[in-house]
Motif scaffolding. Structure first.
Motif, PDB file in Angstrom:
ATOM      1  N   LEU A  62       3.852   0.999   8.990  1.00 19.55           N
ATOM      2  CA  LEU A  62       2.763   0.429   9.788  1.00 19.55           C
ATOM      3  C   LEU A  62       2.532  -1.043   9.466  1.00 19.55           C
ATOM      4  N   ALA A  63       2.691  -1.433   8.213  1.00 21.92           N
ATOM      5  CA  ALA A  63       2.515  -2.838   7.842  1.00 21.92           C
ATOM      6  C   ALA A  63       3.600  -3.706   8.485  1.00 21.92           C
ATOM      7  N   ARG A  85      -4.963   5.106   8.491  1.00 21.90           N
ATOM      8  CA  ARG A  85      -3.935   5.774   9.307  1.00 21.90           C
ATOM      9  C   ARG A  85      -2.849   6.370   8.425  1.00 21.90           C
ATOM     10  N   SER A  86      -2.417   5.630   7.425  1.00 24.11           N
ATOM     11  CA  SER A  86      -1.391   6.124   6.520  1.00 24.11           C
ATOM     12  C   SER A  86      -1.872   7.349   5.760  1.00 24.11           C
ATOM     13  N   MET A 143      -3.234  -6.343   3.841  1.00 27.17           N
ATOM     14  CA  MET A 143      -3.197  -5.079   4.514  1.00 27.17           C
ATOM     15  C   MET A 143      -4.612  -4.728   4.971  1.00 27.17           C
ATOM     16  N   LYS A 144      -4.694  -4.227   6.170  1.00 32.32           N
ATOM     17  CA  LYS A 144      -6.009  -3.920   6.716  1.00 32.32           C
ATOM     18  C   LYS A 144      -6.423  -2.497   6.378  1.00 32.32           C
ATOM     19  N   ARG A 165       2.853  -4.020  12.179  1.00 33.97           N
ATOM     20  CA  ARG A 165       1.747  -4.951  12.425  1.00 33.97           C
ATOM     21  C   ARG A 165       2.228  -6.406  12.293  1.00 33.97           C
ATOM     22  N   LEU A 176       2.724   3.724   5.184  1.00 32.49           N
ATOM     23  CA  LEU A 176       2.026   2.459   4.955  1.00 32.49           C
ATOM     24  C   LEU A 176       2.966   1.277   5.147  1.00 32.49           C
ATOM     25  N   ASP A 179      -7.753  -0.239   8.343  1.00 30.52           N
ATOM     26  CA  ASP A 179      -7.360   0.782   9.313  1.00 30.52           C
ATOM     27  C   ASP A 179      -5.920   1.241   9.103  1.00 30.52           C
ATOM     28  N   THR A 180      -5.054   0.352   8.611  1.00 33.71           N
ATOM     29  CA  THR A 180      -3.680   0.741   8.297  1.00 33.71           C
ATOM     30  C   THR A 180      -3.649   1.732   7.141  1.00 33.71           C
TER      31      THR A 180
END
Length: 82
Positions: free
Chosen positions: A70-71, A8-9, A1-2, A74, A67, A4-5
């Motif tokens: 978004l994961a 954002r979460s 997981m990055k 991505r 989270l 930025d993710t």
């Protein structure tokens, strides 16, 4: 997981929690016939451990849901690029 993710979460969960806090303050303001947004916030939300617990649950659950969403998004974007 990055990173930025995660950021954002965290931001989205914070905004949704703030919205829930404002809605709760507005409800208590209308319910108690006090037309100030700060007075119900100070008296009802901060002094009540139940309200703080509910807001914490809203924040944590929103953070986890966003989270995961978004994961997944991505991962699907990476698969589409291949």
């Amino acid at each position: 997981m990055k990173f930025d993710t995660i950021i954002r979460s965290f931001l989205i969960a914070g905004l949704i929690s703030l919205l829930a806090l404002l809605l709760e303050s507005a409800y208590y303001g209308l319910h108690n016939e006090v037309y100030s947004i700060t007075s119900p916030f100070v008296s009802a939300v901060i002094n009540s451990s139940l309200n703080m617990t509910v807001l914490a649950v809203i924040f944590v659950s929103t953070f986890v849901i966003v989270l995961n969403t978004l994961a997944k998004k991505r991962k699907s974007m990476k698969k589409a690029k291949r």
